[in-house]
Write a protein that holds these residues in place. Sequence first.
Motif, mmCIF file in Angstrom:
data_model
loop_
_atom_site.group_PDB
_atom_site.id
_atom_site.type_symbol
_atom_site.label_atom_id
_atom_site.label_comp_id
_atom_site.label_asym_id
_atom_site.label_seq_id
_atom_site.Cartn_x
_atom_site.Cartn_y
_atom_site.Cartn_z
ATOM 1 N N GLY A 206 0.849 -1.192 0.000
ATOM 2 C CA GLY A 206 0.000 0.000 0.000
ATOM 3 C C GLY A 206 0.880 1.235 0.000
ATOM 4 N N SER A 207 0.278 2.408 -0.152
ATOM 5 C CA SER A 207 1.092 3.620 -0.227
ATOM 6 C C SER A 207 1.578 4.058 1.154
ATOM 7 C CB SER A 207 0.308 4.751 -0.896
ATOM 8 O OG SER A 207 -0.929 4.911 -0.245
ATOM 9 N N LEU B 91 1.781 -9.841 4.079
ATOM 10 C CA LEU B 91 0.376 -10.096 4.364
ATOM 11 C C LEU B 91 -0.388 -10.760 3.229
ATOM 12 C CD1 LEU B 91 -0.785 -6.658 5.806
ATOM 13 C CD2 LEU B 91 -0.952 -8.843 6.987
ATOM 14 N N ASP B 92 -0.107 -10.295 2.003
ATOM 15 C CA ASP B 92 -1.051 -10.671 0.941
ATOM 16 C C ASP B 92 -0.430 -10.554 -0.448
ATOM 17 O OD1 ASP B 92 -0.882 -7.905 1.009
ATOM 18 O OD2 ASP B 92 -2.992 -7.565 1.472
ATOM 19 N N GLY C 105 -1.363 -1.542 7.168
ATOM 20 C CA GLY C 105 -2.077 -0.347 6.748
ATOM 21 C C GLY C 105 -3.552 -0.637 6.990
ATOM 22 N N HIS D 187 -10.379 -2.881 5.964
ATOM 23 C CA HIS D 187 -9.663 -4.142 5.728
ATOM 24 C C HIS D 187 -8.209 -4.055 6.192
ATOM 25 C CE1 HIS D 187 -8.712 -2.738 1.388
ATOM 26 N NE2 HIS D 187 -7.534 -2.960 1.916
ATOM 27 N N PHE E 156 -5.929 -8.234 3.078
ATOM 28 C CA PHE E 156 -7.106 -8.136 2.215
ATOM 29 C C PHE E 156 -8.317 -8.776 2.904
ATOM 30 C CE2 PHE E 156 -4.722 -7.419 -1.970
ATOM 31 C CZ PHE E 156 -5.306 -6.174 -2.177
ATOM 32 N N ARG F 188 -5.640 3.171 -8.686
ATOM 33 C CA ARG F 188 -4.633 4.220 -8.945
ATOM 34 C C ARG F 188 -3.256 3.641 -9.276
ATOM 35 N NH1 ARG F 188 -2.971 5.222 -2.905
ATOM 36 N NH2 ARG F 188 -4.221 3.500 -2.150
ATOM 37 N N LYS G 284 -8.912 8.553 6.019
ATOM 38 C CA LYS G 284 -8.810 7.370 6.894
ATOM 39 C C LYS G 284 -9.346 7.666 8.304
ATOM 40 C CE LYS G 284 -6.718 4.489 3.998
ATOM 41 N NZ LYS G 284 -5.305 4.140 3.941
#
Length: 235
Positions: A37-38, A66-67, A132, A138, A141, A167, A202
């Motif tokens: 993630g960013s 994680l994923d 994150g 979530h 995921f 994005r 967030k």
Amino acid sequence: MKVIKAANYDELSRKAAQIIASVVWNNPRSVLGLATGSTPIGTYKELVRMNKEGDLDFSQVTTVNLDEYAGLDPANDQSYRYFMNDNLFNHINIDKNNTHVPNGLAADLAAEGARYDAFIDSLGGTDIQLLGIGHDGHIGFNEPDDVFYKATHEVKLDAMTIKANARFFASEEQVPRRAITMGMWAIMQSKKILLIASGDDKRDIVERSINGPVTPKVPASILQCHRDVTVIYTY
Ligand code: GLP
């Protein structure tokens, strides 16, 4: 739960990196649970800086991510394996053989999930898990659902997640619809959990995750049941 407000993204990244670094300083053979993630990009930059300046040694560290998206080759620049190499592993003195991401190309993702959980178990679990948070709450995921899923498992991504992650792709159509993610067992067994969140968008979900009811409708709310969680946010 320790909740820390950072003045800005740089401060969040520095604080998060220091917490991860202190785990490695305490135990050079640490197992780190990592996230994509960013949000963690700044944290990884800080870890790279510490490594380059000789303050942090990754030579004996093991990582588990994680994923991963289902169906993306690790060489695909949108895969989470590629992300981790590009943002962290290529720039530090870690042995790539000790870096692990679920195999999104596995023909049987349920079997891959079982293998991944058994592997994490064989490592004795993670010393710290970085997370994150998605706009729908979530983690990894693990999307909102009627239950918390225990095992590493295949998921169908929510429309909101596909939109948010578009994005990073040329178009929304190219975002994979499925992924494999650690379940709640692999996340919650970590000795320490560090959740980072940045941006006004967030605010609401972080608030609901740390102060709202513990419910699989807000997957991150399960963190309220862990004994050593630090949340760092800036917004
Ligand atoms: C993805 C990842 C999550 C991450 C989330 C938030 O969906 N699977 O692990 O927490 O994005 O990403 P960002 O940090 O870009 O907001």
